[in-house]
Design a protein around this motif. Sequence first.
Motif, PDB file in Angstrom:
ATOM      1  N   LEU A   1      46.886 -33.731 -32.060  1.00  0.00           N
ATOM      2  CA  LEU A   1      48.163 -34.057 -32.686  1.00  0.00           C
ATOM      3  C   LEU A   1      49.222 -33.066 -32.248  1.00  0.00           C
ATOM      4  CD1 LEU A   1      49.973 -35.527 -34.768  1.00  0.00           C
ATOM      5  CD2 LEU A   1      49.130 -33.905 -36.473  1.00  0.00           C
ATOM      6  N   ALA A   2      50.298 -33.570 -31.650  1.00  0.00           N
ATOM      7  CA  ALA A   2      51.475 -32.753 -31.347  1.00  0.00           C
ATOM      8  C   ALA A   2      52.648 -33.377 -32.090  1.00  0.00           C
ATOM      9  CB  ALA A   2      51.755 -32.733 -29.848  1.00  0.00           C
ATOM     10  N   HIS A   3      53.345 -32.569 -32.898  1.00  0.00           N
ATOM     11  CA  HIS A   3      54.370 -33.177 -33.749  1.00  0.00           C
ATOM     12  C   HIS A   3      55.378 -32.142 -34.246  1.00  0.00           C
ATOM     13  CE1 HIS A   3      52.911 -31.832 -37.859  1.00  0.00           C
ATOM     14  NE2 HIS A   3      51.945 -31.430 -37.064  1.00  0.00           N
ATOM     15  N   LYS A   4      56.353 -32.637 -35.011  1.00  0.00           N
ATOM     16  CA  LYS A   4      57.363 -31.810 -35.669  1.00  0.00           C
ATOM     17  C   LYS A   4      57.460 -32.242 -37.121  1.00  0.00           C
ATOM     18  CE  LYS A   4      61.938 -32.518 -35.621  1.00  0.00           C
ATOM     19  NZ  LYS A   4      62.404 -32.143 -36.966  1.00  0.00           N
ATOM     20  N   TYR A   5      57.436 -31.250 -38.035  1.00  0.00           N
ATOM     21  CA  TYR A   5      57.613 -31.568 -39.443  1.00  0.00           C
ATOM     22  C   TYR A   5      59.062 -31.960 -39.731  1.00  0.00           C
ATOM     23  CZ  TYR A   5      53.007 -29.539 -40.339  1.00  0.00           C
ATOM     24  OH  TYR A   5      51.672 -29.290 -40.334  1.00  0.00           O
ATOM     25  N   ILE A   6      59.285 -32.695 -40.801  1.00  0.00           N
ATOM     26  CA  ILE A   6      60.620 -33.175 -41.120  1.00  0.00           C
ATOM     27  C   ILE A   6      61.604 -32.029 -41.307  1.00  0.00           C
ATOM     28  CG2 ILE A   6      61.980 -34.345 -42.908  1.00  0.00           C
ATOM     29  CD1 ILE A   6      59.738 -36.317 -43.221  1.00  0.00           C
ATOM     30  N   ASP A   7      61.192 -30.921 -41.940  1.00  0.00           N
ATOM     31  CA  ASP A   7      62.099 -29.802 -42.194  1.00  0.00           C
ATOM     32  C   ASP A   7      62.070 -28.748 -41.087  1.00  0.00           C
ATOM     33  OD1 ASP A   7      59.573 -28.899 -42.656  1.00  0.00           O
ATOM     34  OD2 ASP A   7      59.993 -27.997 -44.622  1.00  0.00           O
ATOM     35  N   ASP A   8      61.467 -29.092 -39.955  1.00  0.00           N
ATOM     36  CA  ASP A   8      61.351 -28.169 -38.829  1.00  0.00           C
ATOM     37  C   ASP A   8      62.488 -28.440 -37.845  1.00  0.00           C
ATOM     38  OD1 ASP A   8      60.659 -26.680 -36.640  1.00  0.00           O
ATOM     39  OD2 ASP A   8      58.753 -27.695 -36.255  1.00  0.00           O
ATOM     40  N   THR A   9      63.350 -27.444 -37.612  1.00  0.00           N
ATOM     41  CA  THR A   9      64.488 -27.636 -36.724  1.00  0.00           C
ATOM     42  C   THR A   9      64.136 -27.379 -35.268  1.00  0.00           C
ATOM     43  OG1 THR A   9      65.200 -25.342 -37.037  1.00  0.00           O
ATOM     44  CG2 THR A   9      66.134 -27.011 -38.520  1.00  0.00           C
ATOM     45  N   GLU A  10      62.963 -26.848 -34.989  1.00  0.00           N
ATOM     46  CA  GLU A  10      62.562 -26.523 -33.621  1.00  0.00           C
ATOM     47  C   GLU A  10      61.645 -27.589 -33.018  1.00  0.00           C
ATOM     48  OE1 GLU A  10      63.645 -24.064 -31.767  1.00  0.00           O
ATOM     49  OE2 GLU A  10      64.932 -23.270 -33.327  1.00  0.00           O
TER      50      GLU A  10
END
Length: 218
Positions: free
Chosen positions: A42-51
């Motif tokens: 899994l490669a992803h970005k959390y909703i509150d992650d700006t990076e």
Amino acid sequence: ITLHNDLDASVTGIEVTTNAAVTGKALQLTVSSDTGAALGLLAHKYIDDTEGKGRITLGETGGANLIKITAGGGNARAVVAQSTDYTETVSALNGGKVVFEDTAVITATGTGYVCGVSTYFYDSSVTEDSSIDFQKGVYINAAGGTAISAAGNSDTSAEGIVTINQGSAAGANEVVIFGDIESDIKGVVNVNLNTAGSVFNGSTSLYDDGVIKLAVTD
């Protein structure tokens, strides 16, 4: 690496997010769960992650590595899905990227929804593409389920992209796919079946402006 969960909880093989990167030349990963969730990569970005910008790169160009990833169990789901009846083996979400520089074997099994390779978004603000790139050959076994699912971000220009045996690294690589291919809004699937041993055994489904390109060479 072998991971098994005999409790009603999720298990994840390798997860990257927030500028994290994982690289390796060869990997054999098996992830399973009796009644909980199972996810391979899994490669992803959390909703509150700006990076965001999580990335996984496996294999070695010109090498002879075999990358094998298996996920399955009684029930399984993606790491943030609301269902407990979901299996995904390789996922790139919210701008995440996964690159296979060498031949890969992807297997997805389960009693509910089964998906071998998927890109999609649940964060409407993401502007970077989610992508999974198999630069050489691949064997995807999600028979009876979805082998490849691609969807972009309906609120931005970001696409969900799956490419197989494309570009400068493409050659006489066998591509074998058991399972369906689907592409939804801003989803792009490009597959090059250019050897006599290459096989696609499944159906294709397009939704909204999704794109599926299957190049077949005798």
